[in-house]
Motif scaffolding. Structure first.
Motif, PDB file in Angstrom:
ATOM      1  N   GLN A 250       0.821  -1.190   0.000  1.00 24.49           N
ATOM      2  CA  GLN A 250       0.000   0.000   0.000  1.00 24.49           C
ATOM      3  C   GLN A 250       0.868   1.259   0.000  1.00 24.49           C
ATOM      4  OE1 GLN A 250      -2.364  -0.890   3.543  1.00 24.49           O
ATOM      5  NE2 GLN A 250      -4.183  -1.056   2.232  1.00 24.49           N
ATOM      6  N   THR A 251       0.328   2.315  -0.598  1.00 25.93           N
ATOM      7  CA  THR A 251       1.081   3.563  -0.669  1.00 25.93           C
ATOM      8  C   THR A 251       0.139   4.752  -0.539  1.00 25.93           C
ATOM      9  OG1 THR A 251       2.748   2.579  -2.111  1.00 25.93           O
ATOM     10  CG2 THR A 251       2.624   4.960  -2.090  1.00 25.93           C
ATOM     11  N   LEU A 252       0.542   5.722   0.238  1.00 33.52           N
ATOM     12  CA  LEU A 252      -0.207   6.957   0.380  1.00 33.52           C
ATOM     13  C   LEU A 252       0.459   8.029  -0.491  1.00 33.52           C
ATOM     14  CD1 LEU A 252      -2.377   8.725   1.755  1.00 33.52           C
ATOM     15  CD2 LEU A 252      -0.653   9.235   3.525  1.00 33.52           C
ATOM     16  N   VAL A 253      -0.296   8.551  -1.439  1.00 28.70           N
ATOM     17  CA  VAL A 253       0.201   9.631  -2.289  1.00 28.70           C
ATOM     18  C   VAL A 253      -0.451  10.914  -1.804  1.00 28.70           C
ATOM     19  CG1 VAL A 253       0.408  10.525  -4.630  1.00 28.70           C
ATOM     20  CG2 VAL A 253       0.434   8.051  -4.236  1.00 28.70           C
ATOM     21  N   GLN A 254       0.332  11.808  -1.250  1.00 31.59           N
ATOM     22  CA  GLN A 254      -0.211  13.024  -0.638  1.00 31.59           C
ATOM     23  C   GLN A 254       0.702  14.195  -0.958  1.00 31.59           C
ATOM     24  OE1 GLN A 254      -1.826  12.939   3.503  1.00 31.59           O
ATOM     25  NE2 GLN A 254      -0.131  14.334   3.926  1.00 31.59           N
ATOM     26  N   GLY A 255       0.116  15.242  -1.526  1.00 31.30           N
ATOM     27  CA  GLY A 255       0.933  16.401  -1.848  1.00 31.30           C
ATOM     28  C   GLY A 255       0.313  17.233  -2.951  1.00 31.30           C
ATOM     29  N   GLN A 256       1.137  18.040  -3.597  1.00 30.38           N
ATOM     30  CA  GLN A 256       0.643  18.962  -4.623  1.00 30.38           C
ATOM     31  C   GLN A 256       0.589  18.285  -5.988  1.00 30.38           C
ATOM     32  OE1 GLN A 256       2.122  23.074  -4.749  1.00 30.38           O
ATOM     33  NE2 GLN A 256       2.482  22.791  -6.951  1.00 30.38           N
ATOM     34  N   TRP A 257      -0.497  18.614  -6.710  1.00 33.60           N
ATOM     35  CA  TRP A 257      -0.655  18.158  -8.079  1.00 33.60           C
ATOM     36  C   TRP A 257      -0.701  19.368  -9.005  1.00 33.60           C
ATOM     37  CZ3 TRP A 257      -1.050  13.023  -9.696  1.00 33.60           C
ATOM     38  CH2 TRP A 257      -1.149  12.070  -8.674  1.00 33.60           C
ATOM     39  N   ALA A 277      -4.866  13.855  -1.736  1.00 32.76           N
ATOM     40  CA  ALA A 277      -4.247  12.648  -1.200  1.00 32.76           C
ATOM     41  C   ALA A 277      -5.090  11.442  -1.585  1.00 32.76           C
ATOM     42  CB  ALA A 277      -4.133  12.747   0.314  1.00 32.76           C
ATOM     43  N   VAL A 278      -4.408  10.338  -1.821  1.00 33.76           N
ATOM     44  CA  VAL A 278      -5.117   9.106  -2.159  1.00 33.76           C
ATOM     45  C   VAL A 278      -4.322   7.926  -1.595  1.00 33.76           C
ATOM     46  CG1 VAL A 278      -3.969   8.971  -4.418  1.00 33.76           C
ATOM     47  CG2 VAL A 278      -6.099   7.733  -4.027  1.00 33.76           C
ATOM     48  N   LEU A 279      -5.037   7.005  -0.944  1.00 36.34           N
ATOM     49  CA  LEU A 279      -4.422   5.817  -0.371  1.00 36.34           C
ATOM     50  C   LEU A 279      -4.625   4.651  -1.337  1.00 36.34           C
ATOM     51  CD1 LEU A 279      -3.025   4.368   2.002  1.00 36.34           C
ATOM     52  CD2 LEU A 279      -5.309   3.954   2.956  1.00 36.34           C
ATOM     53  N   LEU A 280      -3.537   4.066  -1.782  1.00 41.67           N
ATOM     54  CA  LEU A 280      -3.594   3.014  -2.793  1.00 41.67           C
ATOM     55  C   LEU A 280      -3.312   1.646  -2.186  1.00 41.67           C
ATOM     56  CD1 LEU A 280      -1.516   4.937  -5.452  1.00 41.67           C
ATOM     57  CD2 LEU A 280      -3.944   4.410  -5.650  1.00 41.67           C
ATOM     58  N   SER A 281      -4.204   0.694  -2.440  1.00 49.68           N
ATOM     59  CA  SER A 281      -3.975  -0.689  -2.037  1.00 49.68           C
ATOM     60  C   SER A 281      -2.936  -1.301  -2.964  1.00 49.68           C
ATOM     61  CB  SER A 281      -5.293  -1.482  -2.127  1.00 49.68           C
ATOM     62  OG  SER A 281      -6.268  -0.921  -1.272  1.00 49.68           O
ATOM     63  N   PRO A 282      -2.376  -2.444  -2.556  1.00 52.16           N
ATOM     64  CA  PRO A 282      -1.383  -3.088  -3.427  1.00 52.16           C
ATOM     65  C   PRO A 282      -1.971  -3.446  -4.793  1.00 52.16           C
ATOM     66  CG  PRO A 282      -1.345  -4.052  -1.227  1.00 52.16           C
ATOM     67  CD  PRO A 282      -2.555  -3.182  -1.293  1.00 52.16           C
ATOM     68  N   GLN A 283      -1.203  -3.192  -5.831  1.00 49.49           N
ATOM     69  CA  GLN A 283      -1.566  -3.558  -7.196  1.00 49.49           C
ATOM     70  C   GLN A 283      -3.006  -3.169  -7.533  1.00 49.49           C
ATOM     71  OE1 GLN A 283      -0.565  -7.753  -7.225  1.00 49.49           O
ATOM     72  NE2 GLN A 283       1.559  -7.326  -7.785  1.00 49.49           N
ATOM     73  N   SER A 284      -3.317  -1.900  -7.338  1.00 46.78           N
ATOM     74  CA  SER A 284      -4.676  -1.412  -7.608  1.00 46.78           C
ATOM     75  C   SER A 284      -4.606   0.050  -8.033  1.00 46.78           C
ATOM     76  CB  SER A 284      -5.551  -1.536  -6.355  1.00 46.78           C
ATOM     77  OG  SER A 284      -5.080  -0.664  -5.339  1.00 46.78           O
ATOM     78  N   ASN A 285      -5.745   0.607  -8.373  1.00 44.69           N
ATOM     79  CA  ASN A 285      -5.809   2.031  -8.689  1.00 44.69           C
ATOM     80  C   ASN A 285      -6.974   2.663  -7.949  1.00 44.69           C
ATOM     81  OD1 ASN A 285      -8.284   1.922 -10.480  1.00 44.69           O
ATOM     82  ND2 ASN A 285      -6.923   0.607 -11.653  1.00 44.69           N
ATOM     83  N   LYS A 286      -6.894   3.966  -7.791  1.00 41.42           N
ATOM     84  CA  LYS A 286      -7.946   4.684  -7.082  1.00 41.42           C
ATOM     85  C   LYS A 286      -8.029   6.097  -7.647  1.00 41.42           C
ATOM     86  CE  LYS A 286      -9.760   5.374  -2.407  1.00 41.42           C
ATOM     87  NZ  LYS A 286      -9.497   5.154  -0.964  1.00 41.42           N
ATOM     88  N   SER A 287      -9.242   6.648  -7.683  1.00 42.12           N
ATOM     89  CA  SER A 287      -9.447   7.958  -8.299  1.00 42.12           C
ATOM     90  C   SER A 287      -9.829   9.008  -7.271  1.00 42.12           C
ATOM     91  CB  SER A 287     -10.559   7.870  -9.351  1.00 42.12           C
ATOM     92  OG  SER A 287     -10.234   6.953 -10.373  1.00 42.12           O
ATOM     93  N   PHE A 288      -9.511  10.252  -7.576  1.00 44.70           N
ATOM     94  CA  PHE A 288     -10.031  11.396  -6.833  1.00 44.70           C
ATOM     95  C   PHE A 288     -10.460  12.446  -7.857  1.00 44.70           C
ATOM     96  CE2 PHE A 288      -5.495  12.324  -7.287  1.00 44.70           C
ATOM     97  CZ  PHE A 288      -5.477  13.659  -7.668  1.00 44.70           C
ATOM     98  N   THR A 289     -11.314  13.358  -7.420  1.00 41.93           N
ATOM     99  CA  THR A 289     -11.855  14.350  -8.348  1.00 41.93           C
ATOM    100  C   THR A 289     -11.492  15.766  -7.933  1.00 41.93           C
ATOM    101  OG1 THR A 289     -13.951  14.422  -7.138  1.00 41.93           O
ATOM    102  CG2 THR A 289     -13.795  12.898  -9.009  1.00 41.93           C
ATOM    103  N   LYS A 290     -11.492  16.631  -8.911  1.00 45.14           N
ATOM    104  CA  LYS A 290     -11.250  18.057  -8.717  1.00 45.14           C
ATOM    105  C   LYS A 290     -12.403  18.788  -9.391  1.00 45.14           C
ATOM    106  CE  LYS A 290      -7.685  21.558  -9.755  1.00 45.14           C
ATOM    107  NZ  LYS A 290      -8.513  22.422 -10.616  1.00 45.14           N
ATOM    108  N   MET A 291     -13.101  19.654  -8.659  1.00 43.88           N
ATOM    109  CA  MET A 291     -14.344  20.234  -9.154  1.00 43.88           C
ATOM    110  C   MET A 291     -14.152  21.546  -9.914  1.00 43.88           C
ATOM    111  SD  MET A 291     -16.195  17.804  -8.194  1.00 43.88           S
ATOM    112  CE  MET A 291     -17.758  18.475  -8.772  1.00 43.88           C
ATOM    113  N   THR A 292     -12.986  22.121  -9.880  1.00 41.41           N
ATOM    114  CA  THR A 292     -12.768  23.374 -10.596  1.00 41.41           C
ATOM    115  C   THR A 292     -11.861  23.131 -11.803  1.00 41.41           C
ATOM    116  OG1 THR A 292     -10.865  23.912  -9.186  1.00 41.41           O
ATOM    117  CG2 THR A 292     -13.018  24.757  -8.512  1.00 41.41           C
ATOM    118  N   LEU A 293     -12.246  23.675 -12.948  1.00 38.49           N
ATOM    119  CA  LEU A 293     -11.478  23.535 -14.171  1.00 38.49           C
ATOM    120  C   LEU A 293     -11.891  24.636 -15.147  1.00 38.49           C
ATOM    121  CD1 LEU A 293     -12.959  20.651 -16.351  1.00 38.49           C
ATOM    122  CD2 LEU A 293     -14.108  21.491 -14.302  1.00 38.49           C
TER     123      LEU A 293
END
Length: 314
Positions: A250-257, A277-293
């Motif tokens: 597992q890996t936590l990806v947290q910071g500036q994009w 920030a997004v917490l990733l399980s082993p060998q998997s993917n996970k999404s997050f959203t951004k509402m302004t564009l």
């Protein structure tokens, strides 16, 4: 003693000169033999019945009227003369002409030419060898009827529409079907349907490729290779970033994009950034959203640019 040495040196010089001269003469002789052999080989390849007949047949097939290859055997002499070459050339030309200048062959050749995109003038040139025949007027009429039947066909309309759509080119029905006014409506319908279907698929293919290339970024975090795919849905309501973790922990990806935005034609229109920030399980993917564009943004790229604050979750 000195005189003897000088004499010996003189003799050696004469000997060397003789050897060099002999070698030079041998080199010239070899060159002459090679050149003569090459000329003989070229003449042998050219000066024979098969070559003469093939050249005549090829000229007839290309629509040549004045037998341009008739004098190709001017250098022929000896066992196979230029006179024999010309006789065989004419035979090959006439045999091929008689084969080509038949209704069935003209019809077949015209149909193939239409499919290849040749003009009627191009097709007429291809049957040039038939000009001297008494049946030429009838053969030409057959060609013209066959050409227009193929040119103004639904099959050609669909093929042309598919090609233009696949190339994402502008529609060009009118330019490509001038002379088909009697069937204009049905042909245009077939063209438009094929064009729309092909262009839709071509756009999708291009978009998929953009998302896989520009729309996807890779980065290293805690000595692990990760990737992020950025997409904007059709309603342009949000940005969705999917982070992929191919690693066995597992890996936590947290910071500036950092984000880049592109319009429907893939031209860059804006940049901005945010923290997620997004917490990733082993060998998997996970999404997050951004509402302004930005308005009119159709595609995006997300790059993780934060300080390495991600941590493994044991």
């Amino acid at each position: 003693m000195i005189a003897m040495r000088e004499a010996a040196g003189f003799n050696n010089l004469i000997g060397e000169s003789f050897i060099m001269k002999k070698t030079f003469n041998v080199s010239i002789l070899v060159s002459i033999l090679i050149a003569t052999s090459s000329c003989a080989m070229i003449q042998k390849l050219t000066c024979n019945a098969n070559t003469a007949k093939s050249t005549g047949a090829r000229d007839a097939t290309s629509g040549s009227i004045n037998m341009p290859g008739l004098n190709s055997g001017n250098s022929c002499e000896g066992e196979y003369t230029n006179t024999q070459y010309q006789a065989d050339y004419r035979q090959g030309f006439e045999e091929k002409k008689n084969q080509i200048c038949q209704v069935s062959e003209i019809t077949k050749m015209t149909q193939v030419s239409v499919d290849a995109g040749l003009t009627k003038a191009d097709v007429e040139k291809k049957m040039g060898a038939c000009v001297t025949m008494s049946s030429y007027s009838s053969l030409k009429s057959t060609m013209e009827r066959t050409y227009m039947a193929g040119f103004c066909s639904t099959t050609r309309a669909e093929s042309m529409g598919y090609k233009h759509g696949s190339d994402l080119a502008n529609k060009a029905f009118e330019q490509n079907f001038a002379g088909c006014e009697a069937k204009w409506s049905s042909l245009k319908s077939a063209y438009d349907q094929a064009y729309n279907k092909a262009s839709t698929q071509a756009h999708k293919n291009k978009q998929d490729l953009f998302v896989k290339s520009t729309g996807t970024s890779t980065f290293m975090l805690d000595q692990k290779n990760l990737s992020a795919s950025c997409q904007i849905p059709a309603d342009q309501s949000l940005v969705q970033v999917t982070v992929n973790n191919p690693n066995p922990s597992q890996t936590l990806v947290q910071g500036q994009w950092n984000y880049q935005y592109f319009d429907k034609d893939f031209a860059k229109i804006a940049d901005d950034s945010g923290v997620d920030a997004v917490l990733l399980s082993p060998q998997s993917n996970k999404s997050f959203t951004k509402m302004t564009l930005p308005r009119n943004a159709s595609f995006c790229r997300a790059e993780f640019a934060g300080v390495a604050t991600g941590s493994n979750i044991k």
